[in-house]
Design a protein around this motif. Structure first.
Motif, PDB file in Angstrom:
ATOM      1  N   LEU A 198       0.846  -1.184   0.000  1.00  0.00           N
ATOM      2  CA  LEU A 198       0.000   0.000   0.000  1.00  0.00           C
ATOM      3  C   LEU A 198       0.883   1.236   0.000  1.00  0.00           C
ATOM      4  CD1 LEU A 198      -1.954  -2.251   1.210  1.00  0.00           C
ATOM      5  CD2 LEU A 198      -3.178  -0.327   2.245  1.00  0.00           C
ATOM      6  N   THR A 199       0.526   2.216  -0.812  1.00  0.00           N
ATOM      7  CA  THR A 199       1.283   3.461  -0.880  1.00  0.00           C
ATOM      8  C   THR A 199       0.345   4.648  -0.733  1.00  0.00           C
ATOM      9  OG1 THR A 199       1.090   3.643  -3.298  1.00  0.00           O
ATOM     10  CG2 THR A 199       2.965   2.405  -2.428  1.00  0.00           C
ATOM     11  N   SER A 200       0.876   5.722  -0.148  1.00  0.00           N
ATOM     12  CA  SER A 200       0.142   6.986  -0.071  1.00  0.00           C
ATOM     13  C   SER A 200       1.020   8.071  -0.665  1.00  0.00           C
ATOM     14  CB  SER A 200      -0.214   7.325   1.380  1.00  0.00           C
ATOM     15  OG  SER A 200       0.955   7.458   2.174  1.00  0.00           O
ATOM     16  N   SER A 201       0.391   9.118  -1.177  1.00  0.00           N
ATOM     17  CA  SER A 201       1.139  10.102  -1.944  1.00  0.00           C
ATOM     18  C   SER A 201       0.564  11.497  -1.759  1.00  0.00           C
ATOM     19  CB  SER A 201       1.117   9.716  -3.431  1.00  0.00           C
ATOM     20  OG  SER A 201       1.635  10.746  -4.244  1.00  0.00           O
ATOM     21  N   GLU A 202       1.382  12.497  -2.091  1.00  0.00           N
ATOM     22  CA  GLU A 202       0.945  13.880  -2.000  1.00  0.00           C
ATOM     23  C   GLU A 202      -0.119  14.223  -3.034  1.00  0.00           C
ATOM     24  OE1 GLU A 202       4.258  16.528  -2.063  1.00  0.00           O
ATOM     25  OE2 GLU A 202       5.208  15.647  -0.287  1.00  0.00           O
ATOM     26  N   ARG A 262      -2.860   3.733  -3.139  1.00  0.00           N
ATOM     27  CA  ARG A 262      -2.866   2.682  -4.159  1.00  0.00           C
ATOM     28  C   ARG A 262      -2.472   1.350  -3.540  1.00  0.00           C
ATOM     29  NH1 ARG A 262      -1.232   7.289  -7.004  1.00  0.00           N
ATOM     30  NH2 ARG A 262      -2.468   7.674  -8.877  1.00  0.00           N
ATOM     31  N   ILE A 263      -3.045   0.292  -4.066  1.00  0.00           N
ATOM     32  CA  ILE A 263      -2.773  -1.068  -3.603  1.00  0.00           C
ATOM     33  C   ILE A 263      -2.146  -1.836  -4.746  1.00  0.00           C
ATOM     34  CG2 ILE A 263      -3.767  -3.149  -2.594  1.00  0.00           C
ATOM     35  CD1 ILE A 263      -6.182  -1.403  -1.778  1.00  0.00           C
ATOM     36  N   PHE A 264      -0.996  -2.480  -4.465  1.00  0.00           N
ATOM     37  CA  PHE A 264      -0.280  -3.252  -5.463  1.00  0.00           C
ATOM     38  C   PHE A 264      -0.141  -4.690  -4.980  1.00  0.00           C
ATOM     39  CE2 PHE A 264       1.088   1.114  -5.858  1.00  0.00           C
ATOM     40  CZ  PHE A 264       1.113   1.336  -7.233  1.00  0.00           C
ATOM     41  N   ASP A 265      -0.194  -5.608  -5.909  1.00  0.00           N
ATOM     42  CA  ASP A 265       0.033  -7.025  -5.629  1.00  0.00           C
ATOM     43  C   ASP A 265       1.263  -7.453  -6.418  1.00  0.00           C
ATOM     44  OD1 ASP A 265       0.047  -9.728  -5.193  1.00  0.00           O
ATOM     45  OD2 ASP A 265      -2.087 -10.026  -5.611  1.00  0.00           O
TER      46      ASP A 265
END
Length: 333
Positions: free
Chosen positions: A3-7, A12-15
């Motif tokens: 899971l990533t968070s951004s400015e 977003r979720i990645f597999d």
């Protein structure tokens, strides 16, 4: 799952098990955006990975249910809007299965919330006023009943979160404005078996549940760093990281290996990332000093795809990860 968070306000979720595109990037399973164009500055998962807490740039904490992720991009469960007044720089669940959430903000407050409660007022458990903008925080301790935080002015605080009381800190007895960097520098220089390193900044902390100790990583402006063991009564030098990086170290992660070599000295492998665009792996040669491994590699290969990290020769590459913007005067509540 990553899971990533951004400015840009997106989570977003990645597999990593899915196929990659032609440029080596992974397709995200799904994404969702914060309301009102708010930047997503921090992220954590709880309830066995089903609940995501996101710290925003407008002082709010937003909650999303990953079980509803996919076609529905507006799966916002709710938000905490009163705990903080400025950017929420850190959100951390006590464990992946816990409902207890720790939040920290530029307003100088560190709070704990029981997210199992039906509303924000009942959820708030404790408030700890650090008095200066906080950039990172997390739980630690055998029962995870302590919490630490690092501030933008390069100070460190340790609290018992349930009582909201500070834990005794040895460097507070120092003169010169109780500067922890001077204290850590003195710890390094007092040792005759370690390289002489000037401590200029604090990177972060990590709790080792196997060894039951809290590790603090601090660094110098020329890229050298040192690892310290922290407890209620003392801070002691553990390891030095020398000649690995050429720029300020910004992130690190201990990984406990199961190989025979690691079990013999009971030391986990350490990875560090810095502003010189290097990713270094550190392995122990003896009880005092660690040496870096493969620090000049241009590519790191993992599961069939490659990620370029660049070279530090010639023109300086990489850059600061902290945002530069005009800040409001500190005035929590």
């Amino acid at each position: 799952m990553i899971l990533t968070s951004s400015e840009d306000g997106c989570v977003r979720i990645f597999d990593t098990r899915t196929s990659f595109t032609g440029n080596g990037a992974s397709n995200g399973l799904c994404e969702f955006g914060l309301p009102l164009k708010e930047e997503a500055l921090s992220i954590s998962t709880g309830y066995d990975g089903s609940l995501v807490a996101v710290g925003g740039s407008k002082g709010k904490i937003h909650f999303y249910d990953l079980r509803m992720a996919g076609d529905n991009h507006n799966n916002l469960l709710g938000s905490y809007v009163d705990a903080h007044t400025e950017e929420v720089t850190s959100v951390e669940f006590q464990s992946s299965s816990s409902s207890l959430l720790l939040t920290a903000s530029e307003d100088g407050l560190m709070c704990t919330h029981d997210t199992a409660q039906p509303n924000e007022e009942n959820a708030l458990k404790s408030v700890m006023n650090i008095g200066t903008p906080i950039r990172s925080a997390n739980f630690f301790g055998p029962n995870l009943d302590g919490c630490w935080c690092l501030t933008g002015s390069e100070t460190m605080s340790i609290y018992h979160h349930e009582s909201a009381q500070p834990i005794s800190q040895p460097y507070l007895n120092l003169k010169n404005n109780n500067n922890i960097r001077e204290y850590l520098t003195h710890q390094v220089r007092a040792s005759t078996t370690h390289p002489q390193i000037q401590i200029d900044y604090l990177v972060g902390c990590q709790w080792n549940s196997t060894k039951q100790e809290l590790s603090l990583l601090a660094g110098s402006s020329d890229g050298n760093a040192a690892v310290f063991n922290v407890d209620a009564s003392s801070i002691s030098l553990s390891q030095t990281l020398y000649n690995g990086h050429k720029g300020c170290v910004r992130s690190f992660q201990f990984i406990q290996q199961t190989g025979e070599a690691d079990l013999s000295n009971n030391l986990p492998t350490l990875f560090t990332g810095a502003e010189d665009a290097r990713l270094c792996e550190w392995t122990s040669r003896n009880s005092n000093t660690r040496s870096s491994k493969n620090i000049d590699a241009s590519f790191i290969k993992m599961n069939g795809f490659s990620s370029k990290i660049g070279s530090t020769s010639g023109k300086k590459k990489g850059g600061p990860i902290r945002k530069h913007k005009k800040k409001q005067q500190h005035s929590p509540y």
